[in-house]
Design an enzyme around this catalytic site. Structure first.
Site, PDB file in Angstrom:
ATOM      1  N   GLU A 124      73.689  37.535  59.310  1.00 19.77           N
ATOM      2  CA  GLU A 124      74.210  39.061  60.147  1.00 19.77           C
ATOM      3  C   GLU A 124      73.394  39.286  61.131  1.00 19.77           C
ATOM      4  O   GLU A 124      71.970  40.143  61.418  1.00 19.77           O
ATOM      5  CB  GLU A 124      73.940  39.530  58.593  1.00 19.77           C
ATOM      6  CG  GLU A 124      73.844  41.022  59.208  1.00 19.77           C
ATOM      7  CD  GLU A 124      75.110  41.253  59.377  1.00 19.77           C
ATOM      8  OE1 GLU A 124      75.011  41.692  60.036  1.00 19.77           O
ATOM      9  OE2 GLU A 124      75.901  41.127  58.143  1.00 19.77           O
ATOM     10  N   PRO A 125      74.338  39.226  62.587  1.00 20.65           N
ATOM     11  CA  PRO A 125      73.349  39.748  63.713  1.00 20.65           C
ATOM     12  C   PRO A 125      73.665  40.995  63.442  1.00 20.65           C
ATOM     13  O   PRO A 125      72.753  41.537  64.780  1.00 20.65           O
ATOM     14  CB  PRO A 125      74.460  39.427  64.496  1.00 20.65           C
ATOM     15  CG  PRO A 125      75.824  39.594  63.572  1.00 20.65           C
ATOM     16  CD  PRO A 125      75.709  39.214  62.357  1.00 20.65           C
TER      17      PRO A 125
END
Length: 487
Positions: A249-250
């Site tokens: 999850e950036p």
């Protein structure tokens, strides 16, 4: 000579694990000596931890720094101790309604302020410098909500850094260049360890730092610590540990802090039977985190095989508070067999210090792959609608004078009251209170409805389900936390 070297490789990690298990047992057995008694419920506020931070600031064992403020101006404090080269950074309550680890942090500080465990604490404080940032989202904690006052999830603010709380976390992490990070959260109590009926009391994740989910030394060390902590918890909550999906999850802080070079361990506190305030889970946080800090100090984790990480069961979400199996349900002249999954959902009072329950049917049908904290085999029972007590009551005091055990045995789940006080939000009785003209709907079982009905066997009522709580009608003085009020 090669055989001796091989034996040493096998034995030395076992010696380290044995030493850590010894301290773990001692930590568990003596926990009550260090528990911070002023924090004894989940809905804690910044005003409750502020005096504890002031106390720590006056203590020469600790260094306390104001590192930022929330949107509403509440202070964010960093509490540090130790003088070792390895830096360990722990932050809690990034989500305001996830306070379990905040309480455990203050238990841990009490531990370090005690004269006990002298040898172990010397090993920790000589080798590590430990930093705690408790309650990163005090505004959310005030309202007992996940998000901050900006309405954003701080844990999705690692790139834009719009929130002052997120900016503080990034700035502190960068200033410390922490070797290890503990990202402390709570998760839903409805998570279970995959393919079991056991709640995921604690779940872990070594977050990925890229889409490929590569494992470098930084992430690998986080995995090793998680394997160690899992082994600790199996002593006290066997089978009740889960592992989060590691999709990258950036925007998340955990994933980015891993990418920035800090071995990051995500800890999620879930559910434990009969522990609504999560005080047993708080204890497990205390024991496992302190044990992990000790093994980091001793560097015993280094020989733990990363392959053990993947053996921890994945998190699943297949738990209900109450599961009824195979109940007979009559609809339009036909009888059907239904499993029913019910959750007892919390509703905060206006002050966000307390809560009451407004339960819901979550699912029904074939729930054979789901589990319950409480499960009843209702296959020999037929659901029956709850009746309305024929007498209209004049006051709450009159309602409290009722023999509710007798009412329930006769199938009454509702009592009418003339002039229900506006201040009353829920019924203190194990029956619903309804207004003088309220029409009770027919029993039409659907997801989303409040579960209220009786279970009959061979013409005799044996159980009541009132506001989602199961009542054995053979119990002399049945009680539930609350029923509903329908005006």
């Amino acid at each position: 000579m090669k055989q001796l070297r091989f034996l040493l490789i096998l034995i030395l990690p076992l010696i380290g694990v044995s030493q850590s298990q010894d301290i773990t047992t001692a930590l568990y057995d003596t926990y009550e000596n260090y528990k911070e008694e002023s924090l004894n419920k989940r809905r804690i506020k910044h005003t409750e931890i502020a005096p504890l931070i002031v106390k720590a600031k006056a203590n020469p064992r600790f260094k306390v720094s104001n590192v930022g403020t929330s949107i509403a101006g509440k202070s964010l404090s960093l509490i540090s101790l130790g003088k070792g080269e390895t830096s360990v950074f722990l932050w809690s309550q990034m989500h305001g309604d996830e306070p379990t680890a905040t309480q455990a942090i203050f238990d841990i500080l009490n531990f370090f302020d005690s004269p006990d465990f002298k040898e172990e604490k010397e090993a920790i404080l000589e080798n590590l410098t430990i930093h705690f940032l408790p309650m990163l989202n005090p505004d959310g904690a005030e309202l007992y909500q996940r998000r901050n006052l900006l309405g954003i999830d701080i844990n999705r603010d690692a790139l834009r850094l719009q929130s002052p709380e997120g900016k503080t976390l990034k700035r502190v992490r960068d200033s410390l260049e922490a070797d290890f990070g503990f990202n402390l959260h709570d998760q839903s109590t409805y998570y279970n360890a995959e393919l079991t009926d056991k709640p995921a009391t604690i779940s872990y994740l070594a977050p990925a730092y890229n889409y490929e989910k590569d494992i470098n030394e930084v992430r690998g060390n986080a995995m090793k610590i998680i394997v160690f902590m899992n082994n600790i918890l199996q002593q006290y909550a066997p089978g009740q540990v889960g592992r989060y999906n590691d999709d990258f999850e950036p925007r998340a802080f955990g994933d980015n802090i891993q990418k920035w070079g800090t071995s990051t361990i995500l800890i999620e506190s879930g559910g434990y039977p009969n522990d609504s305030e999560k005080q047993e889970i708080r204890k497990l946080n205390y024991v496992s985190i302190l044990s992990a800090i000790y093994t980091i100090a001793k560097e015993n984790y280094k020989e733990i095989p990363i392959s053990e990480y993947e053996k921890i069961p994945e998190n699943d979400r297949k738990l209900f508070d109450l599961k009824l199996v195979g109940a007979q349900y009559e609809l339009m002249g036909k009888t059907y067999t239904l499993d029913v999954g019910i959750n007892q959902l919390e509703v905060d009072y206006k002050d966000h210090n307390r809560f009451w329950y407004s339960s819901r049917v979550i699912d029904q049908g074939d729930l054979s792959t789901y589990y319950g904290y409480e499960t009843l085999d209702a296959s020999a029972h037929t659901m029956k609608p709850a009746k309305v007590y024929p007498k209209i009551l004049e006051s709450m005091s009159a309602a409290k004078d009722l023999n509710t055990a007798d009412l329930l045995k006769k199938g009454y789940g509702y009592v009418r009251m003339d002039g229900i006080p506006l201040s009353a939000l829920n019924s203190p009785l194990p029956v619903h209170i309804i207004g003088k003209n309220y029409e009770v709907p027919e029993l039409m079982l659907q997801p989303g409805v409040n579960p209220t009905f009786f279970l009959e066997k061979n013409g005799v009522l044996e159980y009541a389900v009132i506001n989602g709580f199961l009542i054995d009608l053979n119990v002399e003085n049945p009680t539930i936390p609350n029923a509903m009020i329908y005006r």
